[in-house]
Design an enzyme around this catalytic site. Structure first.
Site, PDB file in Angstrom:
ATOM      1  N   HIS A   1      28.713  61.392  50.458  1.00 44.70           N
ATOM      2  CA  HIS A   1      29.465  62.191  49.562  1.00 44.70           C
ATOM      3  C   HIS A   1      29.815  61.522  48.099  1.00 44.70           C
ATOM      4  O   HIS A   1      29.574  60.413  47.978  1.00 44.70           O
ATOM      5  CB  HIS A   1      30.922  62.676  50.192  1.00 44.70           C
ATOM      6  CG  HIS A   1      30.435  63.249  51.389  1.00 44.70           C
ATOM      7  ND1 HIS A   1      31.814  64.186  52.009  1.00 44.70           N
ATOM      8  CD2 HIS A   1      29.543  63.951  52.068  1.00 44.70           C
ATOM      9  CE1 HIS A   1      31.311  64.963  53.034  1.00 44.70           C
ATOM     10  NE2 HIS A   1      29.812  64.860  53.035  1.00 44.70           N
TER      11      HIS A   1
ATOM     12  N   GLU B   1      32.466  60.606  46.898  1.00 45.87           N
ATOM     13  CA  GLU B   1      33.327  59.350  46.795  1.00 45.87           C
ATOM     14  C   GLU B   1      32.636  58.062  47.020  1.00 45.87           C
ATOM     15  O   GLU B   1      33.005  57.129  46.703  1.00 45.87           O
ATOM     16  CB  GLU B   1      34.687  59.683  47.839  1.00 45.87           C
ATOM     17  CG  GLU B   1      35.571  60.682  47.350  1.00 45.87           C
ATOM     18  CD  GLU B   1      35.038  61.985  47.997  1.00 45.87           C
ATOM     19  OE1 GLU B   1      35.940  62.898  48.331  1.00 45.87           O
ATOM     20  OE2 GLU B   1      33.899  62.302  48.097  1.00 45.87           O
TER      21      GLU B   1
ATOM     22  N   MET C   1       8.063 102.694  37.309  1.00 42.70           N
ATOM     23  CA  MET C   1       7.539 104.105  36.996  1.00 42.70           C
ATOM     24  C   MET C   1       7.619 105.154  38.228  1.00 42.70           C
ATOM     25  O   MET C   1       8.035 104.531  39.316  1.00 42.70           O
ATOM     26  CB  MET C   1       6.128 104.008  36.435  1.00 42.70           C
ATOM     27  CG  MET C   1       6.074 103.099  35.301  1.00 42.70           C
ATOM     28  SD  MET C   1       7.079 103.633  33.891  1.00 42.70           S
ATOM     29  CE  MET C   1       6.449 105.168  33.408  1.00 42.70           C
TER      30      MET C   1
ATOM     31  N   ARG D   1      17.491  81.971  42.759  1.00 43.20           N
ATOM     32  CA  ARG D   1      16.875  81.707  44.125  1.00 43.20           C
ATOM     33  C   ARG D   1      16.951  80.212  44.421  1.00 43.20           C
ATOM     34  O   ARG D   1      17.609  79.968  45.492  1.00 43.20           O
ATOM     35  CB  ARG D   1      15.464  81.819  44.127  1.00 43.20           C
ATOM     36  CG  ARG D   1      14.818  83.357  44.048  1.00 43.20           C
ATOM     37  CD  ARG D   1      13.302  83.618  44.150  1.00 43.20           C
ATOM     38  NE  ARG D   1      12.749  84.881  43.989  1.00 43.20           N
ATOM     39  CZ  ARG D   1      11.734  85.238  44.078  1.00 43.20           C
ATOM     40  NH1 ARG D   1      10.682  84.378  44.211  1.00 43.20           N
ATOM     41  NH2 ARG D   1      11.487  86.571  44.074  1.00 43.20           N
TER      42      ARG D   1
ATOM     43  N   ASP E   1       5.005  95.117  47.193  1.00 46.80           N
ATOM     44  CA  ASP E   1       4.666  93.972  46.242  1.00 46.80           C
ATOM     45  C   ASP E   1       3.994  92.784  46.806  1.00 46.80           C
ATOM     46  O   ASP E   1       3.632  91.899  45.922  1.00 46.80           O
ATOM     47  CB  ASP E   1       6.005  93.405  45.575  1.00 46.80           C
ATOM     48  CG  ASP E   1       6.562  94.428  44.810  1.00 46.80           C
ATOM     49  OD1 ASP E   1       6.175  95.523  44.302  1.00 46.80           O
ATOM     50  OD2 ASP E   1       7.882  94.463  44.768  1.00 46.80           O
TER      51      ASP E   1
END
Length: 375
Positions: A55, A57, A168, A189, A205
């Protein structure tokens, strides 16, 4: 209320700056920075990089060495008091014999929540909190929301033309927005624990839904490719339409297939897990609140939705989205283009969903609007 000095503010600002260096690597752990000061001089500093590592600290104390004795530690989040993957930071500060600890905010984790500061005080270390608290809270919306509501922070990304069209009439949509805007989405992301999309979008897609290292721009100068996590890809497939030959299953990172029932007719890769989530009482659709609760239980506290109009609209209609990120391209697609979100329950103006705009800026030639949903 403590009267923090200008110098206190400066040192805490430095700690917040350090915490931001872990922006793309620490989740689901909180982003935390620490600065240790003795006689007005910084003698140690550090930040949390990723779960399982030291961490903030710990790194700051290691750098400070014997100079930590009697020093003041500025920490963006209350030092932890429990054993997790690493020992409690409150104990490390006590062993180093620091004299004073200033925390920007109390830890919302119920395992800590004041106990870290109490442990320090019982050891004779004076403590204060609340310095630049709002800045510190902004570092960790996902961590804070999960700890306080048991649900993840949900960000919905949408892209449209100036007249609010996403494609479209034929479905053609690649590409409405600029290369710069699409690169910016890669950053969204990269900071997320998980990405939610619908099976329809994946099939249409042939999407991969991954973080692409070569699209991260200047971020590549700060983070090694190995440091960037791939978010868990969460695909809602209530009709079991997906098949293992799709591109999304060619990249080896965790995928959750969200379904009404688990089916075993397909041979899925080892990193794919099927999860059964119940339907809502009113429809045949996955209960999205139950889904988010499940993701929270898995420790995924920062979720990005990248989907079509129907799924995005369903999350927004259910009041499950915290933040909207909308990219608008300087184009007009006309009457027959596909709309931004499908929300059939909005029948009059009083039903409209309101947002509070936080930020508007140019990304390439596109406008990026970041807004929070009003509650």
């Amino acid at each position: 209320m403590s009267n923090f000095s200008l110098q206190d503010h400066q040192f805490m600002q430095r700690a917040i700056y350090l915490a931001k260096r872990g922006h793309f690597t620490t989740p689901p752990n909180p982003r935390v920075g620490c600065v240790i000061v003795l006689n007005g001089e910084v003698v140690g500093e550090g930040f949390h990089k990723k779960a399982g590592q030291g961490h903030a600290e710990v790194y700051a104390l290691k750098q400070a060495g014997s100079k930590a004795k009697g020093a003041t530690a500025y920490v963006t989040l209350e030092p932890c008091s429990h054993f997790g993957l690493t020992p409690p930071c409150a104990e490390a500060l006590i062993k180093a014999k620091v004299g004073h600890v200033i925390a920007a905010m109390v830890d919302p984790d119920p395992r800590v929540s004041g106990r870290g500061l109490e442990r320090l005080a019982n050891a004779g270390i004076t403590t204060e909190f609340g310095l630049l608290e709002q800045d510190a809270r902004a570092l960790n919306p996902g961590f804070i929301k999960l700890m306080t509501t048991k649900l993840p922070y949900v960000r919905c990304k949408l892209a449209a033309s100036l007249d609010g069209k996403t494609a479209m009439a034929s479905g053609e949509s690649q590409w409405i927005t600029s290369t710069e805007a699409r690169a910016d989405v890669q950053l969204l992301r990269a900071q997320s624990c998980g990405i939610i999309c619908g099976a329809g979008s994946v099939i249409f897609d042939d999407a991969k839904m991954t973080v692409r290292w070569n699209a991260l721009g200047e971020l590549k100068n700060t983070y090694a490719e190995s440091d960037i996590r791939q978010p868990v890809r969460i695909i809602i497939d209530g009709k079991n339409r997906l098949t293992p030959d799709l591109a999304i299953f060619k990249t080896t990172s965790k995928i959750l297939l969200i379904r009404h029932t688990i089916e075993n007719s397909q041979a899925w890769p080892h990193f794919v897990e099927q999860v059964a989530i119940a339907k809502t009482a009113e429809s045949e659709h996955i209960d999205l609140r139950l889904l988010l609760a499940y993701l929270a239980q898995q420790g995924l506290n920062d979720i990005l939705i990248e989907s079509g109009a129907q799924l995005a609209g369903a999350f927004i209609s259910a009041n499950l989205v915290d933040e909207l990120v909308l990219y608008q391209a300087p184009k007009l697609l006309g009457n027959d283009g596909k709309g931004l979100v499908n929300m059939p329950t909005i029948l009059q103006l009083s039903d409209a969903k309101s947002v509070d705009v936080d930020d508007i800026r140019m990304v390439g030639k596109d406008i990026r609007i970041t807004a929070k949903f009003s509650r």
